[in-house]
Design an enzyme around this catalytic site. Structure first.
Site, PDB file in Angstrom:
ATOM      1  N   ASN A 186       0.880  -1.170   0.000  1.00 51.83           N
ATOM      2  CA  ASN A 186       0.000   0.000   0.000  1.00 51.83           C
ATOM      3  C   ASN A 186       0.914   1.216   0.000  1.00 51.83           C
ATOM      4  O   ASN A 186       1.486   1.567   1.021  1.00 51.83           O
ATOM      5  CB  ASN A 186      -0.881  -0.018   1.267  1.00 51.83           C
ATOM      6  CG  ASN A 186      -1.698   1.255   1.429  1.00 51.83           C
ATOM      7  OD1 ASN A 186      -1.773   2.065   0.504  1.00 51.83           O
ATOM      8  ND2 ASN A 186      -2.294   1.432   2.604  1.00 51.83           N
TER       9      ASN A 186
ATOM     10  N   GLU B  85      -5.723  -4.728  10.527  1.00 53.92           N
ATOM     11  CA  GLU B  85      -4.680  -3.743  10.782  1.00 53.92           C
ATOM     12  C   GLU B  85      -4.962  -3.017  12.087  1.00 53.92           C
ATOM     13  O   GLU B  85      -5.777  -2.088  12.120  1.00 53.92           O
ATOM     14  CB  GLU B  85      -4.628  -2.717   9.646  1.00 53.92           C
ATOM     15  CG  GLU B  85      -4.377  -3.332   8.290  1.00 53.92           C
ATOM     16  CD  GLU B  85      -3.732  -2.346   7.341  1.00 53.92           C
ATOM     17  OE1 GLU B  85      -2.592  -2.589   6.955  1.00 53.92           O
ATOM     18  OE2 GLU B  85      -4.349  -1.322   7.022  1.00 53.92           O
TER      19      GLU B  85
ATOM     20  N   HIS C 250      -9.493   1.616   4.606  1.00 53.19           N
ATOM     21  CA  HIS C 250      -8.231   1.716   5.348  1.00 53.19           C
ATOM     22  C   HIS C 250      -8.433   2.645   6.544  1.00 53.19           C
ATOM     23  O   HIS C 250      -9.195   3.617   6.457  1.00 53.19           O
ATOM     24  CB  HIS C 250      -7.126   2.247   4.425  1.00 53.19           C
ATOM     25  CG  HIS C 250      -5.776   2.171   5.056  1.00 53.19           C
ATOM     26  ND1 HIS C 250      -5.336   3.132   5.918  1.00 53.19           N
ATOM     27  CD2 HIS C 250      -4.804   1.229   4.981  1.00 53.19           C
ATOM     28  CE1 HIS C 250      -4.125   2.784   6.348  1.00 53.19           C
ATOM     29  NE2 HIS C 250      -3.782   1.641   5.786  1.00 53.19           N
TER      30      HIS C 250
ATOM     31  N   SER D 238       3.165  -2.154  10.217  1.00 55.23           N
ATOM     32  CA  SER D 238       4.616  -2.251  10.405  1.00 55.23           C
ATOM     33  C   SER D 238       5.175  -3.644  10.131  1.00 55.23           C
ATOM     34  O   SER D 238       6.125  -4.068  10.777  1.00 55.23           O
ATOM     35  CB  SER D 238       5.015  -1.770  11.809  1.00 55.23           C
ATOM     36  OG  SER D 238       4.616  -0.424  11.989  1.00 55.23           O
TER      37      SER D 238
ATOM     38  N   GLU E 144      -6.747   4.986   7.677  1.00 56.54           N
ATOM     39  CA  GLU E 144      -6.497   6.412   7.398  1.00 56.54           C
ATOM     40  C   GLU E 144      -7.709   7.047   6.721  1.00 56.54           C
ATOM     41  O   GLU E 144      -8.007   8.222   6.931  1.00 56.54           O
ATOM     42  CB  GLU E 144      -5.229   6.553   6.535  1.00 56.54           C
ATOM     43  CG  GLU E 144      -3.976   6.318   7.376  1.00 56.54           C
ATOM     44  CD  GLU E 144      -2.813   5.697   6.624  1.00 56.54           C
ATOM     45  OE1 GLU E 144      -2.783   5.756   5.379  1.00 56.54           O
ATOM     46  OE2 GLU E 144      -1.921   5.131   7.296  1.00 56.54           O
TER      47      GLU E 144
ATOM     48  N   LYS F 135       0.207   4.219  -0.327  1.00 53.80           N
ATOM     49  CA  LYS F 135      -0.417   5.429   0.231  1.00 53.80           C
ATOM     50  C   LYS F 135      -0.135   6.616  -0.705  1.00 53.80           C
ATOM     51  O   LYS F 135      -0.076   6.432  -1.912  1.00 53.80           O
ATOM     52  CB  LYS F 135       0.077   5.659   1.660  1.00 53.80           C
ATOM     53  CG  LYS F 135      -0.100   4.404   2.519  1.00 53.80           C
ATOM     54  CD  LYS F 135       0.098   4.623   3.973  1.00 53.80           C
ATOM     55  CE  LYS F 135      -0.143   3.304   4.714  1.00 53.80           C
ATOM     56  NZ  LYS F 135      -0.043   3.408   6.148  1.00 53.80           N
TER      57      LYS F 135
ATOM     58  N   GLY G 213       2.311   2.308  10.660  1.00 53.41           N
ATOM     59  CA  GLY G 213       3.281   3.381  10.480  1.00 53.41           C
ATOM     60  C   GLY G 213       3.980   3.804  11.762  1.00 53.41           C
ATOM     61  O   GLY G 213       4.643   4.836  11.808  1.00 53.41           O
TER      62      GLY G 213
END
Ligand code: PGA
Length: 248
Positions: free
Chosen positions: A9, A164, A94, A210, A96, A11, A170
């Site tokens: 991904n 996730e 996701h 991560s 985010e 991003k 991250g």
């Protein structure tokens, strides 16, 4: 047996030119992969990266899709627009997007159905925040995300799920392999209840947060973990290739 799926991904990283450079470096490194390999790239990278991937074993993914076929949705992208360039996978929900762009289980659900109707494979993301984990709410949060987000699905094995934990994305903090395995086991048990035991056994569930070249082996050795959704470590060809070769 579920075939492993390792997806990058990117991003909001890599211009089209940088994206092409990355996949050109990646192609020879993963040509012998035993798992499914996917890169989920920014919309504007799609045409050039699609061309660069032609004839390779790397599949193309997008990072979002709108639920309407077309119309007055400024700034959005439809499934047909993605399909035209050979996109096969699409990340949906996701964390985010949920955190910064108002994505809810309801919009996740609509996007997922639109993707499936167009023949795209959704990678639906679910996961708990740090506060939710620390207050013992992980399972109830996932339960709602599954029941609401995946509502109306006839066969859950048509999608990929990415577990996730938001606190691991991250941050360099990874769930331990045992934690990830246990939580994914809970997700599979819930899918068996909500859908059917046979499709719950078939659906591929990735871990994300991560995952890197160092910890992938231990995570992927866990029986419930069928792959990874990789952010940071997917931006370097050698790191991503090492994850693709987690069993070597
Ligand atoms: P990360 O991102 O690997 O950088 O933690 C994972 C993701 O958000 O999909």
């Amino acid at each position: 047996m579920r075939k492993a799926i390792i997806a990058g991904n990117w991003k909001m990283n890599n211009t089209a030119a940088q994206g092409v450079e990355l996949v050109e470096a990646l192609k020879p490194l993963v040509a012998d992969a035993e798992c499914d390999v996917v890169v989920c790239v920014p919309f504007t990278d799609i045409p050039a990266v699609s061309k660069a991937l032609a004839g390779s074993n790397i599949r193309l993914g997008a990072q979002n899709v709108h639920f309407a076929e077309k119309g007055a949705y400024t700034g959005e992208i439809s499934a047909d627009m993605l399909k035209e360039y050979g996109v096969e996978y699409v990340i949906i929900g996701h964390s985010e997007r949920r955190q910064y762009f108002g994505e809810t289980d309801e919009t996740v659900n609509k996007r997922m159905h639109a993707a499936l109707a167009a023949g795209l494979i959704p990678i639906v993301c679910i996961g708990e925040s740090l506060e939710e984990r620390e207050t013992g709410k992980t399972e109830s949060v996932l339960d709602v995300q599954i029941r609401e987000g995946l509502k109306g699905l006839d066969d859950v094995s048509k999608i990929v799920i990415a577990y996730e934990p938001v606190w691991a994305i991250g941050t360099g903090k990874t769930a331990t392999a045992e934690q990830a395995n246990e939580t994914i086991g809970f997700i599979r048990k819930t899918l068996a209840e909500v859908f059917c035991p046979v499709c719950a056994e078939k659906v591929r569930i990735q871990y994300g947060g991560s995952m890197n070249a160092k910890n992938c082996k231990e995570l992927m050795a866990m029986p419930e973990i069928d792959g990874g959704l990789i952010g940071g470590a997917s931006l370097k060809s050698a790191d991503f290739a090492a994850i693709v070769h987690y069993n070597k």
